[in-house]
Design a protein around this motif. Structure first.
Motif, PDB file in Angstrom:
ATOM      1  N   HIS A 130       0.815  -1.212   0.000  1.00 50.47           N
ATOM      2  CA  HIS A 130       0.000   0.000   0.000  1.00 50.47           C
ATOM      3  C   HIS A 130       0.846   1.258   0.000  1.00 50.47           C
ATOM      4  CE1 HIS A 130      -3.720  -2.231   0.463  1.00 50.47           C
ATOM      5  NE2 HIS A 130      -3.074  -3.004   1.321  1.00 50.47           N
ATOM      6  N   ARG A 131       0.284   2.343  -0.559  1.00 46.34           N
ATOM      7  CA  ARG A 131       1.010   3.615  -0.628  1.00 46.34           C
ATOM      8  C   ARG A 131       1.096   4.290   0.735  1.00 46.34           C
ATOM      9  NH1 ARG A 131      -2.821   5.763  -5.265  1.00 46.34           N
ATOM     10  NH2 ARG A 131      -4.100   4.290  -4.099  1.00 46.34           N
ATOM     11  N   GLU A 185      -4.583   0.227   6.385  1.00 45.81           N
ATOM     12  CA  GLU A 185      -5.484   0.026   7.525  1.00 45.81           C
ATOM     13  C   GLU A 185      -6.943  -0.094   7.078  1.00 45.81           C
ATOM     14  OE1 GLU A 185      -3.942   3.148  10.081  1.00 45.81           O
ATOM     15  OE2 GLU A 185      -2.091   1.998  10.370  1.00 45.81           O
ATOM     16  N   ILE A 186      -7.282   0.609   5.999  1.00 44.81           N
ATOM     17  CA  ILE A 186      -8.636   0.456   5.446  1.00 44.81           C
ATOM     18  C   ILE A 186      -8.818  -0.987   4.975  1.00 44.81           C
ATOM     19  CG2 ILE A 186     -10.149   1.098   3.505  1.00 44.81           C
ATOM     20  CD1 ILE A 186      -9.044   3.992   3.797  1.00 44.81           C
ATOM     21  N   PHE A 187      -7.795  -1.492   4.270  1.00 44.12           N
ATOM     22  CA  PHE A 187      -7.903  -2.851   3.729  1.00 44.12           C
ATOM     23  C   PHE A 187      -7.717  -3.941   4.786  1.00 44.12           C
ATOM     24  CE2 PHE A 187      -8.029  -0.523  -0.127  1.00 44.12           C
ATOM     25  CZ  PHE A 187      -8.740  -1.339  -1.004  1.00 44.12           C
ATOM     26  N   ASP A 188      -7.151  -3.581   5.931  1.00 42.60           N
ATOM     27  CA  ASP A 188      -7.025  -4.528   7.058  1.00 42.60           C
ATOM     28  C   ASP A 188      -8.374  -4.861   7.690  1.00 42.60           C
ATOM     29  OD1 ASP A 188      -4.314  -4.820   7.186  1.00 42.60           O
ATOM     30  OD2 ASP A 188      -3.989  -3.398   8.839  1.00 42.60           O
ATOM     31  N   GLN A 189      -9.375  -4.031   7.428  1.00 39.78           N
ATOM     32  CA  GLN A 189     -10.596  -4.104   8.240  1.00 39.78           C
ATOM     33  C   GLN A 189     -11.331  -5.433   8.233  1.00 39.78           C
ATOM     34  OE1 GLN A 189     -12.437   0.193   8.889  1.00 39.78           O
ATOM     35  NE2 GLN A 189     -11.599   0.006   6.841  1.00 39.78           N
ATOM     36  N   PRO A 190     -11.476  -6.113   7.075  1.00 43.11           N
ATOM     37  CA  PRO A 190     -12.198  -7.395   7.142  1.00 43.11           C
ATOM     38  C   PRO A 190     -11.532  -8.350   8.131  1.00 43.11           C
ATOM     39  CG  PRO A 190     -11.898  -6.711   4.857  1.00 43.11           C
ATOM     40  CD  PRO A 190     -11.095  -5.757   5.691  1.00 43.11           C
ATOM     41  N   GLU A 191     -10.204  -8.343   8.145  1.00 45.25           N
ATOM     42  CA  GLU A 191      -9.499  -9.278   9.025  1.00 45.25           C
ATOM     43  C   GLU A 191      -9.593  -8.854  10.493  1.00 45.25           C
ATOM     44  OE1 GLU A 191      -5.403 -10.038   7.949  1.00 45.25           O
ATOM     45  OE2 GLU A 191      -5.102 -11.005   9.909  1.00 45.25           O
ATOM     46  N   VAL A 192      -9.292  -7.594  10.777  1.00 47.01           N
ATOM     47  CA  VAL A 192      -9.262  -7.213  12.195  1.00 47.01           C
ATOM     48  C   VAL A 192     -10.654  -7.208  12.813  1.00 47.01           C
ATOM     49  CG1 VAL A 192      -7.038  -6.039  12.143  1.00 47.01           C
ATOM     50  CG2 VAL A 192      -9.109  -4.711  11.690  1.00 47.01           C
ATOM     51  N   SER A 196      -1.694   5.402  10.859  1.00 50.65           N
ATOM     52  CA  SER A 196      -2.235   6.596  10.202  1.00 50.65           C
ATOM     53  C   SER A 196      -2.938   7.467  11.247  1.00 50.65           C
ATOM     54  CB  SER A 196      -3.224   6.151   9.126  1.00 50.65           C
ATOM     55  OG  SER A 196      -4.046   7.223   8.762  1.00 50.65           O
ATOM     56  N   VAL A 197      -2.722   8.777  11.157  1.00 47.59           N
ATOM     57  CA  VAL A 197      -3.362   9.686  12.120  1.00 47.59           C
ATOM     58  C   VAL A 197      -4.882   9.586  12.014  1.00 47.59           C
ATOM     59  CG1 VAL A 197      -3.751  12.123  12.647  1.00 47.59           C
ATOM     60  CG2 VAL A 197      -1.415  11.250  12.429  1.00 47.59           C
ATOM     61  N   ALA A 198      -5.389   9.535  10.806  1.00 50.54           N
ATOM     62  CA  ALA A 198      -6.838   9.410  10.624  1.00 50.54           C
ATOM     63  C   ALA A 198      -7.247   7.984  10.982  1.00 50.54           C
ATOM     64  CB  ALA A 198      -7.220   9.728   9.184  1.00 50.54           C
ATOM     65  N   SER A 199      -8.199   7.879  11.866  1.00 51.39           N
ATOM     66  CA  SER A 199      -8.608   6.574  12.375  1.00 51.39           C
ATOM     67  C   SER A 199      -9.560   5.889  11.391  1.00 51.39           C
ATOM     68  CB  SER A 199      -9.297   6.791  13.720  1.00 51.39           C
ATOM     69  OG  SER A 199      -9.615   5.560  14.299  1.00 51.39           O
ATOM     70  N   GLY A 257      -2.819  15.414  -3.313  1.00 54.28           N
ATOM     71  CA  GLY A 257      -1.411  15.456  -2.930  1.00 54.28           C
ATOM     72  C   GLY A 257      -1.159  15.839  -1.478  1.00 54.28           C
ATOM     73  N   THR A 258      -2.178  15.780  -0.649  1.00 53.16           N
ATOM     74  CA  THR A 258      -1.951  16.035   0.779  1.00 53.16           C
ATOM     75  C   THR A 258      -1.430  14.742   1.417  1.00 53.16           C
ATOM     76  OG1 THR A 258      -4.256  15.458   1.233  1.00 53.16           O
ATOM     77  CG2 THR A 258      -3.754  17.788   0.940  1.00 53.16           C
ATOM     78  N   ASP A 259      -0.842  14.850   2.583  1.00 61.28           N
ATOM     79  CA  ASP A 259      -0.264  13.674   3.236  1.00 61.28           C
ATOM     80  C   ASP A 259      -1.338  12.944   4.041  1.00 61.28           C
ATOM     81  OD1 ASP A 259       1.079  11.810   4.753  1.00 61.28           O
ATOM     82  OD2 ASP A 259       2.784  13.121   5.178  1.00 61.28           O
ATOM     83  N   ALA A 260      -1.815  11.841   3.486  1.00 62.94           N
ATOM     84  CA  ALA A 260      -2.930  11.121   4.118  1.00 62.94           C
ATOM     85  C   ALA A 260      -2.550  10.588   5.501  1.00 62.94           C
ATOM     86  CB  ALA A 260      -3.393   9.979   3.218  1.00 62.94           C
ATOM     87  N   ASP A 261      -1.322  10.155   5.653  1.00 61.47           N
ATOM     88  CA  ASP A 261      -0.926   9.553   6.933  1.00 61.47           C
ATOM     89  C   ASP A 261      -0.597  10.582   8.004  1.00 61.47           C
ATOM     90  OD1 ASP A 261      -1.283   6.938   6.209  1.00 61.47           O
ATOM     91  OD2 ASP A 261       0.819   6.598   5.665  1.00 61.47           O
ATOM     92  N   GLN A 262      -0.079  11.717   7.592  1.00 61.91           N
ATOM     93  CA  GLN A 262       0.389  12.739   8.535  1.00 61.91           C
ATOM     94  C   GLN A 262      -0.240  14.091   8.236  1.00 61.91           C
ATOM     95  OE1 GLN A 262       1.987  13.079  11.248  1.00 61.91           O
ATOM     96  NE2 GLN A 262       2.525  10.934  11.524  1.00 61.91           N
ATOM     97  N   PRO A 263      -1.545  14.248   8.415  1.00 64.17           N
ATOM     98  CA  PRO A 263      -2.161  15.538   8.104  1.00 64.17           C
ATOM     99  C   PRO A 263      -1.575  16.659   8.972  1.00 64.17           C
ATOM    100  CG  PRO A 263      -3.752  14.024   9.124  1.00 64.17           C
ATOM    101  CD  PRO A 263      -2.515  13.246   8.902  1.00 64.17           C
TER     102      PRO A 263
END
Ligand code: F6R
Length: 365
Positions: free
Chosen positions: A5-6, A12-19, A152-155, A349-355
């Motif tokens: 993943h980028r 973490e979005i794609f982790d959801q089915p498993e977690v 990722s900062v965004a939950s 182009g904003t930083d998705a992980d570190q807003p």
């Protein structure tokens, strides 16, 4: 490790089915088709009031939990953002259970709210991801959400795991209070067991369409999200996620509140994201959507197959999820909302992980 993943957010979005299957597996007994029996010292039949305090996304998962607990356990739930809760001087009796929801378990306002409730003699429970955290240590009972580390900062996955836990707790409370029949409990637990599979299906199905929509959305300066019932907190969560990582101004409103103010903002420059599974509220939400359409608002309609068939409105885009029981919709409908914020951030182009301006754990007031 981000894997293929980028960003961590995408992973973490794609982790959801498993977690979420771990969370559900811990709090539901799928073999017996009931919520799991727990030895955490809480007996919901002895509780007459539930109070919840949390911040941000955790607050919004609590708000959805309130709908479930009131409906299935017939227990009044009072909920507030922790920064207000801690200073409100809420009267608390010894039959109050106070729950605190926090991914990090370190949020200063949530911790202060917990300490206030303990001083007042309430029984306390912590719904946390980090089980070694201060909030987990200080609460009487700990409910791990089992989402795994969220970088990722965004939950994202913490939110849906909080929902899975709240949903399971609502069923357990309903059983202990005798407000939920065994047949209903069985049906609802069965619905929960379908969540991981539906999540995987939706993640793959909606991705290309959402990428396209993100491009269009990135040209706007304001976005309104609407929903009713449990889709109302989800609308607020959608708006929070979008503003956090794309810096586009967004607001989430109860669809029924549209005509009490926000409708004044609607014109061709205002995209309105309507979250409306084909549930008890569908017709009412569609009539709000008509009011938006009549004022040239640009509608993004997030619905299910039955909902798509039942509405003939022209939309900017309609995102169609599979039909599913009303109870589990908030968990699955979280996915298009998270993906939309994520892809818009990537496109802009904003930083998705570190807003900018945000920290993962807010340990100061
Ligand atoms: C939103 C977000 C924040 C947190 C809030 C509470 O994506 O990440 O709104 O949800 O700061 O944090 P915790 O759950 O750690 O108490």
């Amino acid at each position: 490790d981000k894997g293929n993943h980028r960003h961590f957010m995408e992973k973490e979005i794609f982790d959801q089915p498993e977690v979420i299957s771990h969370t559900l597996g811990r709090y539901c007994d799928f073999a017996a088709e009931r919520s799991a029996v727990a030895d955490d010292g809480i007996d919901f039949s002895k509780i007459s009031r539930l109070t919840i305090a949390a911040c941000g996304t955790a607050y919004l998962s609590g708000l959805i939990g309130k709908y479930w607990i009131e409906r299935y356990a017939r227990l009044p739930v009072e909920i507030d953002v922790a920064s207000e809760f801690r200073y409100r001087e809420l009267p608390i009796s010894d039959d109050t259970l106070a729950l605190f929801i926090s991914q990090s378990g370190e949020t200063a306002d949530t911790l202060a709210s917990l300490r206030y409730c303990k001083e007042q003699g309430a029984k306390t429970g912590a719904l946390v991801n980090v089980t070694g955290s201060t909030i987990a240590r200080e609460a009487d009972a700990v409910f791990p959400i089992l989402a795994g580390p969220e970088i990722s900062v965004a939950s994202t996955k913490a939110f849906t795991c909080q929902l899975a836990l709240m949903a399971s707790l609502a069923l357990r409370a309903g059983r202990e209070r005798g407000t939920l029949s065994p047949a209903d409990e069985k049906e609802l637990v069965h619905a929960l067991s379908e969540v991981p599979r539906l999540m995987s299906q939706v993640l793959h199905a909606v991705q290309p369409q959402i990428e396209k929509l993100s491009r269009e959305l990135s040209h706007f300066h304001h976005v309104l999200y609407l929903g009713r019932g449990t889709s109302f907190p989800l609308a607020m969560e959608g708006a929070l996620k979008l503003k956090e990582i794309t810096y586009i101004h967004a607001e989430g409103y109860a669809a029924g509140e549209l005509k009490h103010g926000p409708i004044a903002l609607i014109d061709e420059n205002m995209p309105v994201i309507v979250i409306a599974p084909h549930d008890r509220f569908f017709e009412k939400t569609v009539s709000n959507m008509q009011e938006v359409a009549a004022r040239d608002g640009k509608i993004v309609f997030i619905t299910d197959e039955s909902g798509a068939r039942a509405s003939e409105l022209k939309t900017m885009q309609t995102i169609v999820l599979p039909d599913m029981p009303e109870f589990i919709a908030p968990m699955v409908f979280s996915l298009p909302i998270q993906l939309l914020a994520y892809h818009t951030a990537v496109f802009m182009g904003t930083d998705a992980d570190q807003p900018r301006n945000l920290a993962k754990a807010v340990t100061v007031e």
